[in-house]
Design a protein around this motif. Structure first.
Motif, PDB file in Angstrom:
ATOM      1  N   GLN A 157       0.829  -1.207   0.000  1.00 35.59           N
ATOM      2  CA  GLN A 157       0.000   0.000   0.000  1.00 35.59           C
ATOM      3  C   GLN A 157       0.863   1.256   0.000  1.00 35.59           C
ATOM      4  O   GLN A 157       0.610   2.191  -0.774  1.00 35.59           O
TER       5      GLN A 157
ATOM      6  N   TRP B  81       2.480   1.712  -3.418  1.00 38.34           N
ATOM      7  CA  TRP B  81       1.511   2.175  -4.430  1.00 38.34           C
ATOM      8  C   TRP B  81       1.248   3.661  -4.237  1.00 38.34           C
ATOM      9  O   TRP B  81       1.293   4.440  -5.187  1.00 38.34           O
ATOM     10  N   ASN B  82       0.956   4.060  -3.015  1.00 39.18           N
ATOM     11  CA  ASN B  82       0.597   5.454  -2.759  1.00 39.18           C
ATOM     12  C   ASN B  82       1.762   6.410  -2.991  1.00 39.18           C
ATOM     13  O   ASN B  82       1.545   7.599  -3.233  1.00 39.18           O
TER      14      ASN B  82
ATOM     15  N   GLY C 193       7.260   1.859  -8.199  1.00 34.73           N
ATOM     16  CA  GLY C 193       7.172   0.511  -8.755  1.00 34.73           C
ATOM     17  C   GLY C 193       8.206  -0.446  -8.190  1.00 34.73           C
ATOM     18  O   GLY C 193       7.901  -1.615  -7.946  1.00 34.73           O
TER      19      GLY C 193
ATOM     20  N   PHE D 150       7.101  -1.385  -4.741  1.00 32.99           N
ATOM     21  CA  PHE D 150       5.943  -2.265  -4.808  1.00 32.99           C
ATOM     22  C   PHE D 150       6.389  -3.702  -5.072  1.00 32.99           C
ATOM     23  O   PHE D 150       5.860  -4.648  -4.487  1.00 32.99           O
TER      24      PHE D 150
ATOM     25  N   HIS E 210       4.654  -1.885 -12.889  1.00 35.39           N
ATOM     26  CA  HIS E 210       4.096  -0.881 -11.987  1.00 35.39           C
ATOM     27  C   HIS E 210       4.695   0.511 -12.229  1.00 35.39           C
ATOM     28  O   HIS E 210       3.977   1.507 -12.122  1.00 35.39           O
TER      29      HIS E 210
ATOM     30  N   PHE F 148       2.086   3.511 -12.986  1.00 28.08           N
ATOM     31  CA  PHE F 148       2.130   4.678 -12.098  1.00 28.08           C
ATOM     32  C   PHE F 148       2.387   5.963 -12.882  1.00 28.08           C
ATOM     33  O   PHE F 148       2.094   7.056 -12.395  1.00 28.08           O
TER      34      PHE F 148
ATOM     35  N   TYR G  12      -2.711   4.864 -13.857  1.00 37.97           N
ATOM     36  CA  TYR G  12      -2.953   4.993 -12.421  1.00 37.97           C
ATOM     37  C   TYR G  12      -2.174   6.154 -11.792  1.00 37.97           C
ATOM     38  O   TYR G  12      -2.039   6.222 -10.571  1.00 37.97           O
TER      39      TYR G  12
ATOM     40  N   THR H 194      -4.549   6.425  -5.397  1.00 34.75           N
ATOM     41  CA  THR H 194      -4.236   5.952  -4.050  1.00 34.75           C
ATOM     42  C   THR H 194      -5.018   4.678  -3.796  1.00 34.75           C
ATOM     43  O   THR H 194      -6.099   4.462  -4.374  1.00 34.75           O
TER      44      THR H 194
ATOM     45  N   SER I  81      -9.026  -4.396  -1.579  1.00 39.35           N
ATOM     46  CA  SER I  81      -8.457  -3.076  -1.844  1.00 39.35           C
ATOM     47  C   SER I  81      -9.488  -2.154  -2.478  1.00 39.35           C
ATOM     48  O   SER I  81     -10.386  -2.598  -3.197  1.00 39.35           O
TER      49      SER I  81
ATOM     50  N   LEU J 241      -9.255   1.282  -4.748  1.00 39.55           N
ATOM     51  CA  LEU J 241      -8.360   2.126  -5.533  1.00 39.55           C
ATOM     52  C   LEU J 241      -9.120   3.367  -5.974  1.00 39.55           C
ATOM     53  O   LEU J 241     -10.195   3.261  -6.575  1.00 39.55           O
TER      54      LEU J 241
END
Length: 136
Positions: free
Chosen positions: A17, A20-21, A25, A28, A56, A60, A64, A68, A90, A92
């Motif tokens: 988490q 990601w926030n 990548g 993650f 990722h 990102f 995306y 968050t 999750s 998103l």
């Protein structure tokens, strides 16, 4: 499963988490085994920590960007002393673009105990159409 093992699994989910926030990548992918299998919500299958990281980094920066996520470990159980199965819910939030909005998903992870503690051997993500809130 001991409380310490459960707590370790929760920390692993927290690392995902946080990464990601932060739109990171590499961070993650860090909890993934070197030879991990990753299946995204579209059913695409990626193999290896490096592919998970690269994928990722890409999302990102594109679909995306600025999103968050809130992840909640629903359940984790031992399959063997060194193998666990975890389910995570999750939510998103995507601020803009084609996928703008709030999306619910549930992912399954097979965790294996290695020298680094629990690491993700397999990850399978599934979108949950119609569900918009975190389960209690």
């Amino acid at each position: 499963m001991t409380t310490a093992e459960h707590d370790e699994a929760e920390r692993l989910v927290g690392r995902l988490q946080t990464a990601w926030n932060a739109m990171d990548g590499a961070a993650f992918a860090a909890p993934f085994a070197e030879d991990a299998d990753f299946v995204n919500i579209l059913g695409e299958h990626f193999r290896g920590r490096e592919r998970v990281a690269a994928g990722h980094v890409g999302i990102f920066q594109t679909i995306y960007a600025g999103s968050t996520v809130d992840m909640k470990l629903e359940r984790v159980r031992l399959l063997r002393p060194d193998v666990a199965l975890a389910h995570v819910h999750s939510i998103l939030d995507v601020p803009q673009g084609l996928l703008a909005g709030r999306h619910a998903a549930r992912f399954s992870m097979v965790l294996t105990r290695g020298a680094r503690g629990w690491e993700i051997a397999a990850f399978h993500n599934t979108r949950m159409d119609g569900e918009r809130t975190m389960p209690r």
